[in-house]
Motif scaffolding. Structure first.
Motif, short mmCIF file in Angstrom:
data_model
loop_
_atom_site.label_atom_id
_atom_site.label_comp_id
_atom_site.label_asym_id
_atom_site.label_seq_id
_atom_site.Cartn_x
_atom_site.Cartn_y
_atom_site.Cartn_z
N MET A 36 43.69 -16.81 -37.08
CA MET A 36 44.54 -17.25 -35.96
C MET A 36 44.42 -16.26 -34.81
O MET A 36 44.50 -15.05 -35.02
CB MET A 36 45.99 -17.35 -36.42
N ILE A 37 44.19 -16.78 -33.62
CA ILE A 37 44.15 -15.96 -32.42
C ILE A 37 45.51 -16.08 -31.75
O ILE A 37 45.85 -17.12 -31.19
CB ILE A 37 43.03 -16.42 -31.46
N GLY A 38 46.31 -15.02 -31.81
CA GLY A 38 47.68 -15.09 -31.32
C GLY A 38 47.90 -14.56 -29.92
O GLY A 38 48.89 -14.91 -29.27
N ARG A 39 46.96 -13.72 -29.44
CA ARG A 39 47.11 -13.18 -28.08
C ARG A 39 45.76 -12.70 -27.59
O ARG A 39 44.94 -12.20 -28.37
CB ARG A 39 48.11 -12.01 -28.08
N ILE A 40 45.53 -12.87 -26.30
CA ILE A 40 44.29 -12.40 -25.68
C ILE A 40 44.64 -11.60 -24.44
O ILE A 40 45.44 -12.05 -23.60
CB ILE A 40 43.36 -13.57 -25.31
N ARG A 41 44.05 -10.42 -24.33
CA ARG A 41 44.20 -9.62 -23.12
C ARG A 41 42.80 -9.27 -22.62
O ARG A 41 41.98 -8.75 -23.37
CB ARG A 41 44.99 -8.34 -23.38
N GLY A 42 42.54 -9.58 -21.38
CA GLY A 42 41.22 -9.30 -20.83
C GLY A 42 41.17 -9.62 -19.35
O GLY A 42 42.21 -9.77 -18.70
N GLN A 57 41.38 -9.83 -12.21
CA GLN A 57 42.44 -8.95 -12.68
C GLN A 57 42.69 -9.14 -14.17
O GLN A 57 42.26 -10.13 -14.78
CB GLN A 57 43.73 -9.21 -11.89
N GLU A 58 43.39 -8.20 -14.76
CA GLU A 58 43.71 -8.28 -16.19
C GLU A 58 44.83 -9.28 -16.42
O GLU A 58 45.77 -9.38 -15.62
CB GLU A 58 44.12 -6.91 -16.73
N VAL A 59 44.72 -10.01 -17.51
CA VAL A 59 45.74 -11.01 -17.85
C VAL A 59 45.98 -10.97 -19.35
O VAL A 59 45.08 -10.66 -20.14
CB VAL A 59 45.28 -12.42 -17.41
N THR A 60 47.20 -11.27 -19.74
CA THR A 60 47.55 -11.39 -21.16
C THR A 60 48.13 -12.77 -21.39
O THR A 60 49.05 -13.20 -20.69
CB THR A 60 48.58 -10.33 -21.58
N LEU A 61 47.58 -13.48 -22.37
CA LEU A 61 48.06 -14.82 -22.71
C LEU A 61 48.40 -14.87 -24.20
O LEU A 61 47.65 -14.37 -25.04
CB LEU A 61 47.00 -15.87 -22.40
N HIS A 62 49.55 -15.47 -24.50
CA HIS A 62 49.91 -15.74 -25.88
C HIS A 62 49.23 -17.05 -26.26
O HIS A 62 49.33 -18.04 -25.51
CB HIS A 62 51.43 -15.84 -26.02
N THR A 63 48.53 -17.08 -27.37
CA THR A 63 47.64 -18.21 -27.65
C THR A 63 47.94 -18.91 -28.97
O THR A 63 48.56 -18.36 -29.87
CB THR A 63 46.17 -17.75 -27.66
N HIS A 64 47.45 -20.14 -29.03
CA HIS A 64 47.49 -20.94 -30.26
C HIS A 64 46.10 -21.51 -30.47
O HIS A 64 45.55 -22.17 -29.58
CB HIS A 64 48.51 -22.07 -30.15
N PHE A 65 45.52 -21.27 -31.63
CA PHE A 65 44.17 -21.73 -31.94
C PHE A 65 44.27 -22.95 -32.85
O PHE A 65 44.88 -22.89 -33.92
CB PHE A 65 43.39 -20.62 -32.64
N ALA A 66 43.72 -24.08 -32.40
CA ALA A 66 43.79 -25.32 -33.16
C ALA A 66 42.39 -25.75 -33.60
O ALA A 66 41.46 -25.76 -32.79
CB ALA A 66 44.42 -26.43 -32.32
N ALA A 91 36.69 -30.66 -33.12
CA ALA A 91 36.84 -29.70 -32.02
C ALA A 91 37.65 -28.49 -32.44
O ALA A 91 38.44 -28.54 -33.39
CB ALA A 91 37.51 -30.38 -30.82
N GLN A 92 37.43 -27.39 -31.70
CA GLN A 92 38.25 -26.20 -31.82
C GLN A 92 38.79 -25.89 -30.43
O GLN A 92 38.02 -25.80 -29.47
CB GLN A 92 37.43 -25.01 -32.35
N SER A 93 40.09 -25.75 -30.32
CA SER A 93 40.71 -25.56 -29.01
C SER A 93 41.62 -24.35 -29.02
O SER A 93 42.30 -24.07 -30.01
CB SER A 93 41.53 -26.81 -28.63
N LEU A 94 41.63 -23.66 -27.88
CA LEU A 94 42.49 -22.49 -27.72
C LEU A 94 43.44 -22.77 -26.57
O LEU A 94 43.01 -23.09 -25.45
CB LEU A 94 41.64 -21.25 -27.42
N TYR A 95 44.73 -22.66 -26.84
CA TYR A 95 45.77 -22.93 -25.84
C TYR A 95 46.45 -21.61 -25.49
O TYR A 95 46.76 -20.81 -26.38
CB TYR A 95 46.79 -23.93 -26.37
N GLY A 96 46.68 -21.39 -24.20
CA GLY A 96 47.26 -20.13 -23.76
C GLY A 96 48.53 -20.33 -22.95
O GLY A 96 48.69 -21.33 -22.24
N PHE A 97 49.42 -19.33 -23.03
CA PHE A 97 50.73 -19.43 -22.39
C PHE A 97 51.14 -18.08 -21.81
O PHE A 97 50.86 -17.03 -22.41
CB PHE A 97 51.78 -19.90 -23.40
N ALA A 98 51.82 -18.13 -20.68
CA ALA A 98 52.23 -16.90 -20.00
C ALA A 98 53.27 -16.14 -20.81
O ALA A 98 53.33 -14.91 -20.75
CB ALA A 98 52.77 -17.22 -18.60
#
Length: 209
Positions: free
Chosen positions: A1-7, A43-52, A57-64
């Motif tokens: 599970m990918i729970g957060r991405i910062r980059g 710029q750098e951003v951090t998103l809280h994510t849900h991997f489905a 298909a494989q989808s990644l959803y991101g939220f502020a």
């Protein structure tokens, strides 16, 4: 599970973001409420994510915010509500606004969202009434609206392009072309960028509860 991405935010558009992290570029589907909170590209951003993961298909959803992500996870557990509709709901209402709708049993605000009919709205109110208690501790009183984003810098798209982009974004969200055109025309002002125009058009279409 990918729970957060910062980059580094490489690209952004209504509904989508491309974030580079450790040399990998992640294509992420986002609700418009998250799009409005993204920084400038580069710029750098951090998103809280849900991997489905589905068969096709494989989808990644991101939220502020984590609250938006956690609410998304609760929404997709509701009968007949999949990720696409959950994203549409969170594009029109952020998590705190949605929670207030549930607490007030406000079907009127929900049926204004594309893809949400009266039966779906009633089902959401019933099934989410107990589930939102799982978000206890994350829900806080809403802050005043953020100031409108300043106009685009030199070389920005023309006013016609800005209007066209805003209308296209609303249509992609599920609104009918005539609804999108009417909503955009009501709030459009000289010097306004597409991000602000979309945000105000959505707010005008879905009044705060």
């Amino acid at each position: 599970m990918i729970g957060r991405i910062r980059g580094q935010l490489i690209e952004k558009s209504p509904g989508h973001a491309l974030v580079e992290c450790s040399g990998l570029g992640y294509e992420i589907d986002i609700p418009y409420t998250t799009f409005f909170n993204l920084p400038d590209s580069g710029q750098e951003v951090t998103l809280h994510t849900h991997f489905a993961v589905r068969e096709d298909a494989q989808s990644l959803y991101g939220f502020a915010s984590k609250l938006d992500r956690d609410l998304f996870r609760l929404l997709i557990k509701v009968n007949s509500v999949g990720p696409k509709l959950a994203i549409a709901i969170l594009s029109g209402l952020d998590a705190q606004q949605f929670i207030r709708c549930v607490e007030a049993r406000d079907t009127n605000a929900l049926v204004k969202l594309p893809g949400v009919g009266k039966k779906t709205a009633e089902r959401l109110l019933i099934e989410m009434a107990d589930r939102i208690t799982q978000l206890e501790g994350q829900f806080v009183p809403s802050a005043p609206d953020a100031p409108a984003v300043a106009g685009e810098p030199a070389g920005a798209p023309s006013a016609a392009d800005v209007v066209e982009e805003a209308e296209a974004a609303l249509i992609a969200l599920g609104y009918k072309p005539q609804e999108a055109t009417k909503a955009v025309s009501k709030v459009s002002e000289p010097g306004m960028n597409s991000q602000t125009l979309i945000r105000l058009a959505l707010k005008n279409m879905i009044p705060a509860s």
